[in-house]
Design a protein around this motif. Structure first.
Motif, PDB file in Angstrom:
ATOM      1  N   GLN A   1       8.720   2.524   9.735  1.00  0.00           N
ATOM      2  CA  GLN A   1       9.071   2.749   8.336  1.00  0.00           C
ATOM      3  C   GLN A   1       9.688   1.501   7.703  1.00  0.00           C
ATOM      4  O   GLN A   1       9.496   1.242   6.515  1.00  0.00           O
ATOM      5  N   GLU A   2      10.413   0.724   8.501  1.00  0.00           N
ATOM      6  CA  GLU A   2      10.956  -0.534   7.976  1.00  0.00           C
ATOM      7  C   GLU A   2       9.827  -1.504   7.648  1.00  0.00           C
ATOM      8  O   GLU A   2       9.873  -2.196   6.621  1.00  0.00           O
TER       9      GLU A   2
ATOM     10  N   SER B   1       6.830  -0.608   6.710  1.00  0.00           N
ATOM     11  CA  SER B   1       6.219  -0.094   5.486  1.00  0.00           C
ATOM     12  C   SER B   1       7.100  -0.338   4.267  1.00  0.00           C
ATOM     13  O   SER B   1       6.592  -0.650   3.179  1.00  0.00           O
ATOM     14  N   LYS B   2       8.414  -0.216   4.436  1.00  0.00           N
ATOM     15  CA  LYS B   2       9.326  -0.455   3.312  1.00  0.00           C
ATOM     16  C   LYS B   2       9.203  -1.886   2.814  1.00  0.00           C
ATOM     17  O   LYS B   2       9.109  -2.138   1.608  1.00  0.00           O
ATOM     18  N   ARG B   3       9.184  -2.829   3.749  1.00  0.00           N
ATOM     19  CA  ARG B   3       9.046  -4.235   3.350  1.00  0.00           C
ATOM     20  C   ARG B   3       7.661  -4.506   2.782  1.00  0.00           C
ATOM     21  O   ARG B   3       7.504  -5.326   1.871  1.00  0.00           O
TER      22      ARG B   3
ATOM     23  N   GLN C   1       7.680  -3.538  -0.817  1.00  0.00           N
ATOM     24  CA  GLN C   1       8.342  -4.570  -1.614  1.00  0.00           C
ATOM     25  C   GLN C   1       7.407  -5.733  -1.909  1.00  0.00           C
ATOM     26  O   GLN C   1       7.407  -6.273  -3.022  1.00  0.00           O
TER      27      GLN C   1
ATOM     28  N   GLU D   1       8.741   3.994  -5.881  1.00  0.00           N
ATOM     29  CA  GLU D   1       9.505   5.144  -5.388  1.00  0.00           C
ATOM     30  C   GLU D   1       8.596   6.131  -4.663  1.00  0.00           C
ATOM     31  O   GLU D   1       8.927   6.640  -3.589  1.00  0.00           O
TER      32      GLU D   1
ATOM     33  N   LEU E   1       7.439   4.579  -1.275  1.00  0.00           N
ATOM     34  CA  LEU E   1       8.492   4.642  -0.272  1.00  0.00           C
ATOM     35  C   LEU E   1       8.644   6.059   0.270  1.00  0.00           C
ATOM     36  O   LEU E   1       8.882   6.258   1.461  1.00  0.00           O
TER      37      LEU E   1
ATOM     38  N   TYR F   1       5.523   6.365   2.706  1.00  0.00           N
ATOM     39  CA  TYR F   1       5.432   5.505   3.880  1.00  0.00           C
ATOM     40  C   TYR F   1       6.755   5.331   4.632  1.00  0.00           C
ATOM     41  O   TYR F   1       6.732   5.019   5.826  1.00  0.00           O
ATOM     42  N   ALA F   2       7.881   5.498   3.940  1.00  0.00           N
ATOM     43  CA  ALA F   2       9.183   5.296   4.584  1.00  0.00           C
ATOM     44  C   ALA F   2      10.164   6.366   4.130  1.00  0.00           C
ATOM     45  O   ALA F   2      11.218   6.073   3.570  1.00  0.00           O
TER      46      ALA F   2
ATOM     47  N   LEU G   1      13.899   6.087   4.931  1.00  0.00           N
ATOM     48  CA  LEU G   1      14.605   4.912   4.452  1.00  0.00           C
ATOM     49  C   LEU G   1      14.662   4.838   2.932  1.00  0.00           C
ATOM     50  O   LEU G   1      15.324   3.969   2.381  1.00  0.00           O
ATOM     51  N   SER G   2      13.950   5.727   2.253  1.00  0.00           N
ATOM     52  CA  SER G   2      13.898   5.678   0.796  1.00  0.00           C
ATOM     53  C   SER G   2      15.080   6.443   0.203  1.00  0.00           C
ATOM     54  O   SER G   2      15.750   7.214   0.865  1.00  0.00           O
TER      55      SER G   2
END
Length: 218
Positions: free
Chosen positions: A179-180, A182-184, A187, A207, A210, A213-214, A217-218
């Motif tokens: 997930q990290e 995907s978060k990056r 971005q 939003e 996130l 995919y994450a 973490l969102s």
């Protein structure tokens, strides 16, 4: 818009299979374009340490494709149709070994085009372009729904060639590490889409991406 994405429904990932997220994401170049004809495209480019024939086979051989991407079935020739297990299907429009593959993906107006180019001994550049009508994408910001999914596919393809592909590659995205990544990725796709849509459209799409995919973490 779900047909415009590559969906990762994952479970667990072993600790020893950790990836260098920053390095892997830096391996690819991302671009979002919107043309006056009313289409939106995401383009992702990456060079792999593998010969052109090997990359082509990884993309087109069903047994190899299922190892790093998804199982595929259907009439796998030009004019035939295919179905990816649990994901999109489409028609094979062009297949020019070992340079060009073009298919519809999830619908007749959603087109994925893959080009390969040898860049050196055992090195190949892969360029993937996914194009849909703006009505299907909602706006160019809709690229955020599909871009991170293609990033994930490019990651596992790289692991396949490096011999570091985990036993269950489809377990990656549900872990905090996955997930990290995907978060990056989201971005980076925000940066790529900036200037093609309004800030409000991009913020809303980020939003939603996130959340997809994450979610932890969102």
């Amino acid at each position: 818009m779900r047909a415009f994405g590559v969906h990762w429904n994952r479970q667990l990932r072993k600790r020893e299979a950790m990836i260098d997220i920053q390095r892997e994401l830096a391996e690819a170049h991302r671009q979002v374009t919107a043309d006056p004809g009313g289409t939106v495209s995401v383009v992702i480019t990456r060079e792999y340490r593998a010969g052109q024939a090997g990359v082509w086979n990884a993309l087109t051989d069903p047994e190899r494709l299922r190892r790093w991407f998804l199982p595929i079935s259907g009439d796998l020739r030009v004019g035939g149709s295919f179905q990816l297990e649990g994901n999109a299907g489409g028609e094979i429009r062009r297949c020019e070994r070992p340079e060009l593959l073009e298919v519809t993906y999830g619908g007749p107006t959603s087109v994925v085009r893959v080009r390969l180019r040898a860049t050196g001994e055992e090195r190949t550049e892969l360029v993937l372009e996914h194009t849909v009508p703006v009505e299907l994408a909602g706006s160019p910001a809709g690229s955020l729904y599909v871009g991170p999914g293609w990033d994930g596919a490019f990651l596992t393809l790289g692991q396949y060639f490096a011999g570091t592909l985990p036993e269950d590659p489809f377990a990656a995205a549900a872990t905090l590490e996955g997930q990290e990544f995907s978060k990056r990725s989201v971005q980076l796709w925000v940066a790529a889409a900036t200037g093609t849509a309004t800030l409000e459209e991009i913020a809303a799409a980020a939003e939603a991406a996130l959340g997809q995919y994450a979610p932890d973490l969102s």
